[in-house]
Enzyme design. Structure first.
Site, short mmCIF file in Angstrom:
data_model
loop_
_atom_site.label_atom_id
_atom_site.label_comp_id
_atom_site.label_asym_id
_atom_site.label_seq_id
_atom_site.Cartn_x
_atom_site.Cartn_y
_atom_site.Cartn_z
CG LEU A 181 19.18 35.49 34.18
CD1 LEU A 181 19.44 36.74 33.17
CD2 LEU A 181 19.53 35.98 35.65
CG ASP B 35 13.42 22.20 21.37
OD1 ASP B 35 13.52 23.59 21.30
OD2 ASP B 35 14.07 21.25 20.85
CG ASN C 1 14.91 33.11 30.36
OD1 ASN C 1 15.95 33.84 30.63
ND2 ASN C 1 15.01 31.95 30.83
CB SER D 118 17.26 41.86 24.80
OG SER D 118 18.49 42.17 23.91
CE1 TYR E 20 22.64 34.85 24.07
CE2 TYR E 20 23.79 36.69 24.18
CZ TYR E 20 22.88 35.87 24.92
OH TYR E 20 22.03 36.23 25.86
CE LYS F 194 19.29 36.72 24.06
NZ LYS F 194 18.09 36.36 24.40
CB THR G 201 23.17 32.23 35.06
OG1 THR G 201 23.66 32.54 33.62
CG2 THR G 201 22.37 33.63 35.62
#
Length: 287
Positions: A16, A59, A86, A140, A154, A158, A190
């Site tokens: 993305l 990074d 992102n 998010s 994960y 978020k 993706t």
């Protein structure tokens, strides 16, 4: 015609982030693209001059480098209008099977790395940009609304990013003209799916293939073809359109799965408030 905007985007090597960078450039905007391997954007640097596109090795777990990246972008373009936060990755695991070291490393990217990008973005929008102002787009996930079994750490990172973003919104001085939007994408196809890391099945879950995490694991490696039907190029178009709004939303759930998650969560919260409201009738000091 609006004047070109300057974008600062993290995680632009693939997925993305790269799609948004490409689309913004195609529409005449300028991009400061950060990534861990700048060579991944050689095709774009060959297409666009350095007056339009700058790539920078970053990074996001290296906090001083984030400051350096923002200063480089400001030195090159004089201001930053939009920051797309992102950079990230995800791991598949049962919650209790996730090694703490791996979980912390993921939080270092998804939460603390993103939070440090937020700090620098706000500093730039308020203290450097003239006129003041800017727009922070935090990527998010629909899993921050309702966690997906198998990717709960994960989702937790978020969700924490969402709370942090709302906290910033509540505290920022309106005079600074800083906008923050949480983009909550659903199933977009993706390379992040291809590049995910999977931990071994926790022994307690190994014998029952009907458990939610086992069902989720069984979708791999074909999950991208069978479930991820969101077009990342169209995602980029929507994000660009979003960047042109005068009054942007705080949240943008994007994809039918994200919309359904938002509706389910909203209904669940309203139901709890109504069903259990009487339990709060007598929990106060009596004067």
């Amino acid at each position: 015609m609006t004047s070109p905007k300057v974008w600062f985007i993290t995680g632009t090597s693939t997925g993305l982030g790269r799609e948004v960078a490409e689309y913004a450039l195609s529409k005449g905007d300028n991009v400061f693209a950060t990534l861990r391997k700048p060579s991944m954007l050689e095709d774009l640097t060959a297409k666009y001059p350095s007056s339009r596109l700058v790539t920078f090795l970053l990074d996001v777990t290296d906090t001083p480098s984030i400051t350096t990246a923002f200063n480089e972008a400001l030195s090159h373009f004089n201001r930053i209008d939009i920051v797309l936060n992102n950079a990230g990755y995800y791991m598949v695991s049962e919650v209790e099977g996730m090694p703490h070291k791996a979980a912390r490393e993921m939080f270092d990217v998804l939460l603390w790395g993103a939070e440090n990008v937020m700090r620098e973005a706000i500093r730039c929008f308020r203290d450097v940009n003239r006129p003041v102002g800017g727009w922070l787009l935090n990527l998010s996930s629909r899993t921050a609304i309702i966690p997906q079994p198998g990717t709960v750490h994960y989702a937790s990172a978020k969700a924490a990013l969402e709370c942090l973003s709302e906290g910033y919104i509540s505290e920022l001085d309106p005079e600074w003209d800083i906008k923050i939007t949480l983009i909550e994408p659903g199933l977009f196809r993706t390379s992040v799916v291809q590049n995910h890391v999977a931990e071994p099945v926790h022994p307690a879950y190994a014998s029952n293939a009907s458990l939610p995490t086992r069902k989720y694991r069984a979708l791999y490696p074909d999950i991208e073809k069978t479930h991820f039907d969101g077009d990342p190029a169209k995602f980029a178009e929507v994000v660009y359109k979003l960047s042109r709004l005068d009054e942007p939303p705080v949240r943008l759930p994007l994809h039918r799965v994200a919309l359904e998650s938002a509706r389910q969560k909203g209904e669940s919260l309203l139901e709890a408030a109504e069903k259990w409201s009487s339990w709060s009738d007598d929990v106060y000091f009596h004067n």
